[in-house]
Design a protein around this motif. Structure first.
Motif, PDB file in Angstrom:
ATOM      1  N   ASP A 107      14.243  68.458  -2.921  1.00 55.98           N
ATOM      2  CA  ASP A 107      14.947  68.262  -4.227  1.00 55.98           C
ATOM      3  C   ASP A 107      16.002  69.494  -4.361  1.00 55.98           C
ATOM      4  OD1 ASP A 107      14.237  65.436  -5.241  1.00 55.98           O
ATOM      5  OD2 ASP A 107      12.463  66.569  -4.837  1.00 55.98           O
ATOM      6  N   LEU A 108      15.155  70.428  -4.138  1.00 56.10           N
ATOM      7  CA  LEU A 108      15.965  71.950  -4.046  1.00 56.10           C
ATOM      8  C   LEU A 108      15.512  72.941  -3.248  1.00 56.10           C
ATOM      9  CD1 LEU A 108      14.414  74.452  -5.872  1.00 56.10           C
ATOM     10  CD2 LEU A 108      14.991  72.936  -7.733  1.00 56.10           C
ATOM     11  N   ILE A 109      16.364  73.843  -2.700  1.00 56.23           N
ATOM     12  CA  ILE A 109      16.005  75.022  -1.928  1.00 56.23           C
ATOM     13  C   ILE A 109      16.282  76.393  -2.693  1.00 56.23           C
ATOM     14  CG2 ILE A 109      16.586  76.037   0.368  1.00 56.23           C
ATOM     15  CD1 ILE A 109      17.804  73.355   1.222  1.00 56.23           C
ATOM     16  N   VAL A 110      15.124  77.209  -2.515  1.00 59.10           N
ATOM     17  CA  VAL A 110      15.335  78.592  -3.129  1.00 59.10           C
ATOM     18  C   VAL A 110      15.018  79.372  -1.841  1.00 59.10           C
ATOM     19  CG1 VAL A 110      14.134  80.278  -4.602  1.00 59.10           C
ATOM     20  CG2 VAL A 110      14.244  77.837  -5.157  1.00 59.10           C
ATOM     21  N   CYS A 111      16.059  80.395  -1.758  1.00 52.60           N
ATOM     22  CA  CYS A 111      16.018  81.334  -0.696  1.00 52.60           C
ATOM     23  C   CYS A 111      15.849  82.655  -1.399  1.00 52.60           C
ATOM     24  CB  CYS A 111      17.370  81.345  -0.159  1.00 52.60           C
ATOM     25  SG  CYS A 111      17.742  79.942   1.111  1.00 52.60           S
ATOM     26  N   THR A 112      14.833  83.379  -0.573  1.00 53.44           N
ATOM     27  CA  THR A 112      14.471  84.721  -0.915  1.00 53.44           C
ATOM     28  C   THR A 112      14.675  85.887  -0.185  1.00 53.44           C
ATOM     29  OG1 THR A 112      12.266  84.726  -0.190  1.00 53.44           O
ATOM     30  CG2 THR A 112      12.628  83.557  -2.435  1.00 53.44           C
TER      31      THR A 112
END
Length: 371
Positions: A107-112
């Motif tokens: 539902d969402l992507i988080v990039c670190t």
């Protein structure tokens, strides 16, 4: 009803990026057990042979040519990764990322890390409808983190937010959340129990770390610390640097009941609780973990670029000092030898921490953005 899915993408260029991803995933699940959070080091996942080789080459470059790393960092400081570079990265190393996203259906992507951030940004230009959140895992804002396709930036401090707005990014797209740390760093462990667990004496204790790649054995300042070994316990954590650990264990200078030489360990949160001073390479994650524990820090040999910025922030905030000479060691070791002064100083850091940092803030922000 289908559980909400969060895909967290990182890279293995230093352990802090992936640690932040895991910390955020754990925090999200703690706030809402119905959330599914998956962490992937993208390069190693898609290219299990080539990926580790690239990370190894980067590690060698950082170790042997830090000035070159700093020069490249500063030269590209205001530049995002251009479209040609994004295309090259996609075709050479990340050509299956679309399939991964399609299969996991986040539902969402988080990039670190900036590289997967750039790759996902390109996919969004091509029509990927999933929101992209960028969690900047340092106390600086290098241009490679930025992209017009980013839905929201999650940043460590208001200073980093200002650096982004100065580049024309709308303030409404930036939220100051702090860098997330694992829940182990949210709680305080009993010092007496920890001393028993690690075979330590009730003495002032110094924890010496070098980040995910371990300390350099040849550093004279690290050796100078052993002069205090009769009165102060020294815990050297050399990470995955097995050669350094073997050399130190074979060196009579480190063969003392008050000196521990450890390899890779998952007990850093407990070791910080049982210690009075942290000496470390200033990686963004390690500094944030030290902040969460309210432990004073000395920083040595920052990698030119983001680690220098990390140093500058924590020194200005009163949480640490640069380790530049034996006089610095003498000053701080004498401080922790005074029990009252040491306790008072750490209490003052805990007060500052409570004013500046909430370990759950980043997880809460992502959870709110999902609703």
């Amino acid at each position: 009803m289908r559980k909400k899915r969060v895909l967290l993408l990182s890279e293995g260029f230093g352990s802090g990026h992936t640690q932040a991803a895991y910390a955020l995933a754990v925090g999200l699940r703690a706030l809402n057990p119905n959330i599914q959070a998956r962490v992937i080091e993208l390069g190693n996942f898609l290219n299990p042979v080539i990926g580790p080789l690239i990370v190894s080459a980067y590690r060698k470059t950082v170790s042997t040519q830090p000035k070159l790393v700093g020069m490249v960092y500063r030269r590209q400081y205001k530049k995002s990764l251009n479209r040609f570079t994004q295309l090259a990265l996609h075709r050479l190393f990340y050509n299956h990322i679309s399939q991964v996203i399609s299969q996991l259906k986040p539902d969402l992507i988080v990039c670190t890390h900036p590289v997967p951030n750039a790759v996902v940004s390109r996919l969004k230009r091509l029509g990927l409808p999933v929101p992209l959140y960028t969690l900047i895992t340092d106390y600086d804002a290098h241009g490679t983190w930025t992209s017009s396709e980013v839905t929201k930036y999650l940043v460590s401090t208001s200073l980093v937010k200002k650096k982004l707005t100065d580049r024309g990014i709308l303030g409404s797209k930036i939220e100051v959340t702090g860098i997330p740390v694992h829940p182990n760093f949210w709680q305080t462990h009993d010092r007496v129990e920890l001393q028993a667990q690690f075979g330590l004496k009730p003495l002032p204790t110094v924890l010496i770390m070098g980040g995910g790649w371990g300390i350099m054995y040849s550093d004279n300042l690290l050796e100078y610390m052993t002069r205090y070994r009769e009165d102060i316990q020294l815990i050297y954590c050399v990470g995955n640097n097995d050669k350094s650990r073997e050399k130190m264990l074979a060196d009579p200078q480190y063969q003392h009941p008050n000196i521990k030489v450890l390899g890779f360990t998952k007990e850093i949160s407990k070791l910080m609780d049982v210690s009075d001073l942290l000496i470390t390479k200033p990686g963004g994650m390690t500094c944030t973990e030290g902040l969460s524990k309210g432990i004073p820090m000395l920083f040595y040999e920052p990698i030119p670029g983001q680690e220098e910025e990390n140093c500058e922030y924590f020194i200005a905030s009163g949480f640490g000092e640069m380790l530049i000479s034996t006089e610095t060691i003498d000053k701080w070791f004498k401080l922790i030898l005074e029990p009252y002064a040491s306790v008072q100083f750490r209490n003052s850091l805990m007060t500052k921490r409570n004013q500046q940092y909430n370990p759950m803030q980043c997880s809460r922000a992502v959870l709110q953005l999902m609703q």
